[in-house]
Design a protein around this motif. Structure first.
Motif, PDB file in Angstrom:
ATOM      1  N   SER A   1       0.805  -1.227   0.000  1.00 22.58           N
ATOM      2  CA  SER A   1       0.000   0.000   0.000  1.00 22.58           C
ATOM      3  C   SER A   1       0.836   1.275   0.000  1.00 22.58           C
ATOM      4  O   SER A   1       0.342   2.338  -0.376  1.00 22.58           O
ATOM      5  N   SER A   2       2.097   1.212   0.406  1.00 21.71           N
ATOM      6  CA  SER A   2       2.890   2.433   0.502  1.00 21.71           C
ATOM      7  C   SER A   2       3.490   2.872  -0.839  1.00 21.71           C
ATOM      8  O   SER A   2       4.009   3.976  -0.956  1.00 21.71           O
ATOM      9  N   PHE A   3       3.402   2.023  -1.843  1.00 22.28           N
ATOM     10  CA  PHE A   3       3.991   2.349  -3.142  1.00 22.28           C
ATOM     11  C   PHE A   3       2.972   3.020  -4.048  1.00 22.28           C
ATOM     12  O   PHE A   3       1.788   2.681  -4.026  1.00 22.28           O
ATOM     13  N   SER A   4       3.418   3.964  -4.843  1.00 25.95           N
ATOM     14  CA  SER A   4       2.542   4.550  -5.852  1.00 25.95           C
ATOM     15  C   SER A   4       2.229   3.486  -6.897  1.00 25.95           C
ATOM     16  O   SER A   4       2.908   2.447  -6.979  1.00 25.95           O
ATOM     17  N   ASN A   5       1.228   3.735  -7.714  1.00 24.47           N
ATOM     18  CA  ASN A   5       0.870   2.771  -8.744  1.00 24.47           C
ATOM     19  C   ASN A   5       2.029   2.489  -9.683  1.00 24.47           C
ATOM     20  O   ASN A   5       2.311   1.333 -10.031  1.00 24.47           O
ATOM     21  N   LYS A   6       2.720   3.549 -10.107  1.00 31.00           N
ATOM     22  CA  LYS A   6       3.850   3.362 -11.018  1.00 31.00           C
ATOM     23  C   LYS A   6       4.967   2.565 -10.347  1.00 31.00           C
ATOM     24  O   LYS A   6       5.552   1.659 -10.959  1.00 31.00           O
ATOM     25  N   GLU A   7       5.251   2.906  -9.096  1.00 28.45           N
ATOM     26  CA  GLU A   7       6.288   2.169  -8.373  1.00 28.45           C
ATOM     27  C   GLU A   7       5.921   0.697  -8.244  1.00 28.45           C
ATOM     28  O   GLU A   7       6.774  -0.188  -8.405  1.00 28.45           O
ATOM     29  N   LEU A   8       4.660   0.423  -7.974  1.00 30.18           N
ATOM     30  CA  LEU A   8       4.235  -0.962  -7.798  1.00 30.18           C
ATOM     31  C   LEU A   8       4.323  -1.736  -9.107  1.00 30.18           C
ATOM     32  O   LEU A   8       4.774  -2.890  -9.130  1.00 30.18           O
ATOM     33  N   VAL A   9       3.906  -1.129 -10.190  1.00 26.65           N
ATOM     34  CA  VAL A   9       4.014  -1.783 -11.498  1.00 26.65           C
ATOM     35  C   VAL A   9       5.469  -2.120 -11.800  1.00 26.65           C
ATOM     36  O   VAL A   9       5.803  -3.253 -12.206  1.00 26.65           O
ATOM     37  N   ASP A  10       6.332  -1.159 -11.605  1.00 22.61           N
ATOM     38  CA  ASP A  10       7.756  -1.384 -11.876  1.00 22.61           C
ATOM     39  C   ASP A  10       8.333  -2.489 -10.979  1.00 22.61           C
ATOM     40  O   ASP A  10       9.124  -3.323 -11.437  1.00 22.61           O
ATOM     41  N   LYS A  11       7.935  -2.500  -9.708  1.00 24.09           N
ATOM     42  CA  LYS A  11       8.438  -3.516  -8.781  1.00 24.09           C
ATOM     43  C   LYS A  11       7.962  -4.907  -9.189  1.00 24.09           C
ATOM     44  O   LYS A  11       8.726  -5.879  -9.122  1.00 24.09           O
ATOM     45  N   CYS A  12       6.711  -5.023  -9.613  1.00 25.93           N
ATOM     46  CA  CYS A  12       6.176  -6.326 -10.007  1.00 25.93           C
ATOM     47  C   CYS A  12       6.889  -6.856 -11.252  1.00 25.93           C
ATOM     48  O   CYS A  12       7.253  -8.044 -11.317  1.00 25.93           O
ATOM     49  N   ILE A  13       7.074  -6.002 -12.234  1.00 30.47           N
ATOM     50  CA  ILE A  13       7.769  -6.425 -13.452  1.00 30.47           C
ATOM     51  C   ILE A  13       9.212  -6.817 -13.142  1.00 30.47           C
ATOM     52  O   ILE A  13       9.718  -7.849 -13.621  1.00 30.47           O
ATOM     53  N   ALA A  14       9.869  -6.007 -12.320  1.00 26.48           N
ATOM     54  CA  ALA A  14      11.258  -6.311 -11.952  1.00 26.48           C
ATOM     55  C   ALA A  14      11.347  -7.631 -11.187  1.00 26.48           C
ATOM     56  O   ALA A  14      12.289  -8.414 -11.390  1.00 26.48           O
TER      57      ALA A  14
END
Length: 664
Positions: free
Chosen positions: A517-530
């Motif tokens: 929940s603490s990550f922005s949407n863009k940050e979360l997308v990038d983290k999931c792909i990575a």
């Protein structure tokens, strides 16, 4: 979520063990698979000509709060019964509730983009194996047939609907090899066990427990002794958590003298830790380990996880919508001219749109056409703030009209004879004041039960996927299950016409969703792909990135706990609270005749996250409103045919009763 994915055991057993043809006196009894209580065939009642009943009091004024699936179904079936004075109030500017299909970024229509199911996405039709889904004895099957919804097998990990499933647990060390390895599971026949010396025993223990229980349930479901048997099962398991059920000792065989006891799964601590990540078929079960064990029993043993379907919508084979009401209009408005989302008839959202816009056979107009004739018929962007019981017996519903525009919003009210609440209970508690209801109308036990209900968080991360992935890639599995923070990744296709396919990069629940929940949407997308890339590159049998196939910039994130119109994804209950949850389902039968207040929807159900209980709760409400207003029920149905929920089970079952009646 791999072990038992698309868990078809109930449907298989139902196909092999046909009960004898029902007599005229049993026409309302449900057949297996179906939810355990009430054992009532709602489809038989709803699908008959002219629906449930014919009203004798068409002017009876009804206010339905919430235009999710429950509210839309309630209003539509009341419309079929001939009630003329219906108001439907929706807080948001769209219909469907937690059925949310996004067509591209920010839920806008984008050519070539596949639909992203941000809420419910896997539909059980409760059909037997080898029986077409739309022939299942469920309301979902009925409405899917009525609205001509196209569907296909949902590509669950570990199921026959995917080419292969990758299992990456404990950093790839589960197989015992020196280098990290992703286990590859191919299950083309739907019966192949997962690979590996560790997953096999876990699968076997789950399968032994679940199939033994399901076999006995299927044999007795719908019989005159079914309620007794279900009561004994509830008494045995309602105070036990799922975590404890997994570790509870297994039993060798079922005893007639102890009919509710099927033991546990008998897993070791290590096996339980594996099962935590793998689950039984509708999501990683680790997030649900501390819920009441009755919930997974209901989910697995009664058909909720069997032959799950992906809903394409009211569409042609190429995915384009078939001719449908209001499909080609530029915009759509409610009774006061406020615009709300127009119908697209694509994906699961087509179900809600069909309920509102498609005309029933028995009526001269659709529910939408009927509602907008009344200035108070369909009110969107209107937030209910208070419900007050008046001394004259009516109920006053206060609402803020056009609530998202404070400079022109108005505080208004309507007086109704019956009020139907379909909202998530946390919204009711925090945003709606209930006033003037005494204990004979709304007992503290009822309000306490829905106020203390547990609503779970869920997070989905979707992105477009290049078609070359499913067309050409033979190395990366189609679905991936992992114990890292992404948990589950799905890739699937609706048709060959869309420019892109779908990838659900991450699907999480409860604490696993909250930790993101603490990550922005863009940050979360990038983290999931990575993270997916890291897992694949770290696996010595893969060594390839998935990121080149993903449309990163068009990704969509949905966090249900942060959705102001939901405050959660699904309602669960803890061990020892099952009877309180069932008490909420009894409210309409026990108290609504006096209070004029009707409770339905997932807040007042025990099957979290599924659509069938929303339908059933809606129809239950219509039955009780029709009964109160002395409507004429169709098909010879009467309230004597309608079973009642029981909140306390104190049934003593004699062994001789079981032997005498052939229950073994």
């Amino acid at each position: 979520m791999t072990i038992g994915s698309s868990f078809n055991c109930p449907a298989d057993i139902a196909q092999q063990n046909h009960r004898k043809k029902r007599t005229a006196n049993e026409k309302w009894r449900a057949s297996f698979p179906n939810p355990p209580d009430l054992c009532f065939d709602y489809r038989t009642l709803v699908e008959q000509d002219n629906g449930i009943a014919q009203t004798t009091d068409a002017s009876h004024r009804i206010c339905v709060i919430g235009a999710g699936i429950t509210g839309l179904t309630t209003a539509r079936e009341l419309h079929r019964c001939g009630f003329k004075n219906i108001t439907l109030i929706e807080k948001s500017t769209r219909v469907g509730g937690r059925h949310l299909t996004a067509l591209g970024n920010n839920n806008t229509a984008t050519v070539g983009r596949p639909p992203f199911e941000l809420g419910a996405m896997r539909m059980p039709f409760f059909n037997k194996t080898n029986e077409p889904p739309k022939e299942g004895r469920s309301l979902m099957a009925y409405y899917a047939s009525e609205f001509e919804l196209v569907h296909s097998d949902f590509p669950n990990p570990g199921s026959a609907a995917v080419q292969s499933t990758g299992i990456y647990l404990r950093e790839g060390c589960l197989a015992g090899k020196s280098d990290p390895t992703m286990l590859i599971w191919k299950n083309e026949d739907g019966k192949t066990a997962p690979p590996g010396d560790i997953l096999g025993p876990v699968f076997t223990k789950w399968k032994t427990f679940s199939e033994r229980m399901t076999l006995h349930i299927a044999q007795h479901y719908g019989s005159e002794y079914w309620e007794t048997m279900w009561a004994e099962i509830v008494k045995k398991y309602e105070a036990i958590s799922f975590r404890n059920l997994v570790k509870m000792p297994a039993i060798d065989h079922w005893l007639q003298s102890d009919p509710g006891n099927f033991g546990g799964m008998g897993m070791t601590a290590q096996e339980s830790a594996i099962f935590y990540s793998i689950g039984i078929g509708d999501g990683s079960w680790g997030a649900f380990y501390d819920v009441c064990s009755i919930y997974p029993i209901r989910t697995a043993m009664f058909g909720f996880s069997s032959h799950l379907q992906l809903i394409h919508g009211r569409v042609h084979p190429d995915g384009t919508p078939m001719p449908s009401p209001y499909l080609d209009v530029r915009e759509i408005s409610d009774s006061r001219g406020l615009r709300f989302s127009k119908p697209n008839y694509i994906g699961l959202a087509s179900l809600a749109e069909s309920l509102l816009f498609i005309k029933p056979r028995e009526t001269t107009e659709s529910l939408y056409e009927h509602l907008i004739k009344n200035p108070n018929g369909l009110l969107t962007n209107s937030a209910v703030t208070k419900i007050k019981k008046l001394k004259n017996g009516k109920t006053r519903v206060y609402y803020d009209w056009n609530s998202t525009h404070p400079h022109i919003a108005k505080q208004e009210f309507i007086d109704a004879d019956s009020v139907v609440m379909t909202l998530p209970s946390w919204l009711i508690e925090t945003q709606i004041l209930l006033e003037g209801f005494n204990q004979k109308m709304l007992p503290f036990e009822t309000t306490t039960a829905y106020k203390t209900a547990h609503w779970e968080s869920s997070c989905k991360v979707y992105a477009p996927l290049k078609k070359s992935f499913l067309n050409n890639n033979k190395n990366i599995p189609q679905a991936i299950v992992t114990d890292t923070f992404i948990h589950d990744a799905y890739t699937y296709r609706y048709n060959n016409s869309n420019t892109y396919d779908c990838i659900l990069l991450s699907y999480t629940w409860e604490d696993d969703a909250l930790k993101l929940s603490s990550f922005s949407n863009k940050e979360l997308v990038d983290k999931c792909i990575a993270e997916l890339d890291r897992i694949l590159l770290n696996s010595d049998n893969i060594r390839e990135r998935i990121s080149p196939y993903i449309g990163r910039e068009q990704a969509v994130v949905q966090r249900w706990m942060q959705d102001k119109n939901s405050l959660g994804c699904a309602k669960l209950y803890r061990p020892g609270t099952y009877y309180e949850a069932v008490g909420l389902m009894k409210y309409n039968r026990d108290f609504s005749f006096i209070s004029g207040l009707y409770l339905c929807g997932e807040s007042f159900s025990v099957d979290a996250g599924w659509t069938e209980p929303c339908f059933r709760g809606a129809v239950d409400t219509v039955i009780n409103i029709c009964n109160k207003t002395k409507a004429s029920f169709n098909g010879g149905f009467s309230m004597r045919d309608y079973p009642e929920y029981k909140t306390e089970y104190a049934v003593l079952v004699k062994e001789t009763d079981y032997k005498t009646n052939g229950i073994v």
